[in-house]
Design an enzyme around this catalytic site. Structure first.
Site, PDB file in Angstrom:
ATOM      1  CG  ASP A   1      42.196  25.669  14.716  1.00 15.09           C
ATOM      2  OD1 ASP A   1      42.030  25.915  13.486  1.00 15.09           O
ATOM      3  OD2 ASP A   1      41.067  25.559  15.393  1.00 15.09           O
ATOM      4  CD  GLU A  19      37.918  22.078   6.497  1.00 19.32           C
ATOM      5  OE1 GLU A  19      37.183  22.053   7.481  1.00 19.32           O
ATOM      6  OE2 GLU A  19      39.312  22.146   6.591  1.00 19.32           O
ATOM      7  CD  GLU A  42      44.187  25.592   9.298  1.00 29.56           C
ATOM      8  OE1 GLU A  42      43.736  24.421   9.734  1.00 29.56           O
ATOM      9  OE2 GLU A  42      45.130  25.880   8.894  1.00 29.56           O
TER      10      GLU A  42
END
Length: 494
Positions: free
Chosen positions: A476, A322, A292
């Site tokens: 998450d 990201e 992750e």
């Protein structure tokens, strides 16, 4: 068409009437606006969202082969969630201009970095170098009237989400202090080597959509995270994590926390990254590893992760910032973009995902890389890109991730269509350049599927929460849910 035109005209008339001093709309206007025909457009939109939500519930199914033991590491902490603007005002900081900082050294740096991301509605995470100054700010945050404490750290949050499945045993390795241990789900196993006497605290500065501070206005709700966290910053629990796997015998490993090393300086992260690669390489090859990712600013560090770490994991999870930064660091597609403008273009996202799997994954059968799956999430939609022959049940996996994003952001157990809205494009292209495929999204079957070479893409929309209660940990939860609904195919071998 005529109905739409008349609706627009009436709205313009009503707004004009109020603007020029009328305190109350004429009764005839109010009666007409309340007619079913006038409200049909709004009802139609709610109908689409209802169709998507119902389709998720009927189409999402757990895989035949499910994980039974998942090991998660290695970043864990206590999150102090507070109003960003409120805390900065309590610290007697005045609003000003935004400026990004790779590392924060002072309250002024904090203010500038917070404003930089608030005006973009973007999430970010930074290391605060001054321990004494951080402790003063942390005390002010903890004493702020509406501050709340939560389980924090990607690994701990993923572990918490996985622990909601009663048949799943979860091992969590990370710096677990007494407060965090007390807050963790009882189903989570923490090895003795991960327990420490004090907790690590991360400050989460949240802001709401439309919130204003000085001349800065947030286009959407999000958060800015910072800490002075040496334990997580050095990934000090990594070796304990790998050692614990021998006894725990997981069938899936989830790893996070690499981004925390960025603030420790180049010499430290270069050395520690090599040690991390060596440690992870000791994990049995038949156990898939999910990595992750999180917010980073050092292109050299991101490039090192791409070159050294990504080829030894089987799956990664990341968001739009990201993804773009990864492409910028590695000279990939659309690397010239400084940032996404609005909802990221599906074709451009698809280009970068394909590049990741071709350059750093196993899209070429002769490649020695293990990476075969990328789970991408942005506010409006999610995409799962997988190399053919390795992963199954990915349509359910991508829908499950979107469904949990829609419900968790609104703080409800199930999607409430009155609290969400569709922002995803219903028509898009498989690539930004030719040759490309024109694709459409059917609300009744809300997964668009396309292939590029031996990589298959699954896209589903997100029903975006209009008034999100909490944005921290959504990524998450999305990745955790996507993994729960994923399975390895019989051909899988890492």
């Amino acid at each position: 068409m005529w109905r739409k035109a008349s609706v627009a005209a009436l709205l313009a008339l009503a707004v004009g009437y109020l603007y020029h001093g009328g305190p109350v709309l004429p009764e005839q206007l109010l009666q007409y606006i309340s007619l079913p025909g006038f409200q049909s457009s709004q009802q139609s939109q709610r109908h689409v969202e209802r169709v998507i939500s119902d389709a998720w519930d009927s189409l999402i199914t757990l895989p035949v082969r499910q994980w039974s033991r998942v090991a998660v590491g290695v970043n864990a902490c206590v999150d102090v969630v507070v109003s960003g603007v409120g805390l900065l005002q309590a610290l007697a900081v005045d609003p000003g201009n935004g400026l990004d900082h790779e590392v924060l050294h002072s309250k002024e740096d904090l203010k500038e970095a917070f404003i930089h991301y608030m005006e973009r509605g973007a999430a970010a995470e930074r290391f605060f170098s001054d321990k004494v100054a951080f402790q003063r700010i942390a005390r002010a945050a903890a004493e702020y009237p509406t501050a709340k404490l939560y389980v924090g750290g990607n690994a701990a949050l993923i572990g918490q989400k996985l622990a909601t499945y009663p048949d799943l045993m979860v091992l969590l390795c990370g710096p677990v202090g007494p407060k965090l241990h007390e807050m963790l789900d009882e189903q989570i196993v923490v090895p003795p080597g991960s327990l420490q006497e004090t907790d690590e605290y991360h400050l989460i500065l949240e802001y709401k959509a439309g919130e204003q501070w000085g001349s800065t206005r947030a286009p959407q709700a999000n958060r800015f995270i910072f800490s002075h966290d040496v334990s997580n910053g050095e990934m000090s629990s990594l070796e304990t994590f790998v050692t614990s796997l021998e006894e725990f015998q997981p069938d899936l490993v989830v790893l996070s926390g690499l981004h925390m090393m960025e603030g420790q300086g180049r010499q430290m992260w270069e050395e520690r990254l090599k040690e991390a690669v060596a440690a992870i390489s000791d994990i049995r090859k038949d156990i898939p590893i999910h990595l992750e990712l999180a917010s980073m600013t050092d292109k050299d560090y991101m490039n090192s992760i791409m070159q050294e770490f990504m080829p030894i994991v089987s799956s990664i999870g990341l968001n739009e910032q990201e993804l773009l930064f990864l492409s910028q660091a590695g000279g990939g597609p659309h690397a010239h973009f400084s940032t996404w403008k609005g909802v990221p273009d599906v074709g451009q996202v698809s280009d970068i995902l394909l590049w990741i799997l071709e350059r750093h994954g196993r899209s070429d059968p002769s490649s020695e890389a293990d990476l075969t799956r990328v789970h991408f999430h942005t506010l409006a939609y999610h995409v799962l890109a997988t190399v053919d022959g390795y992963w199954g049940n990915q349509a359910s996996a991508v829908m499950a991730g979107a469904r949990v994003a829609s419900s968790q952001a609104c703080g409800v157990q199930a999607v409430d269509v009155s609290k969400v809205e569709l922002k995803a494009p219903l028509h898009f292209y498989s690539s930004h350049s030719e040759p490309r495929e024109s694709l459409s999204l059917d609300p009744a079957a809300p997964v668009a599927v396309w292939r590029r070479g031996n990589v298959t893409f699954h896209l589903t929309p997100v029903l975006v929460c209009k008034l999100p209660l909490r944005t921290v940990g959504l990524g998450d939860a999305i990745s955790a849910e996507g993994l729960v609904y994923s399975e390895l195919t019989s051909q899988q071998h890492f």
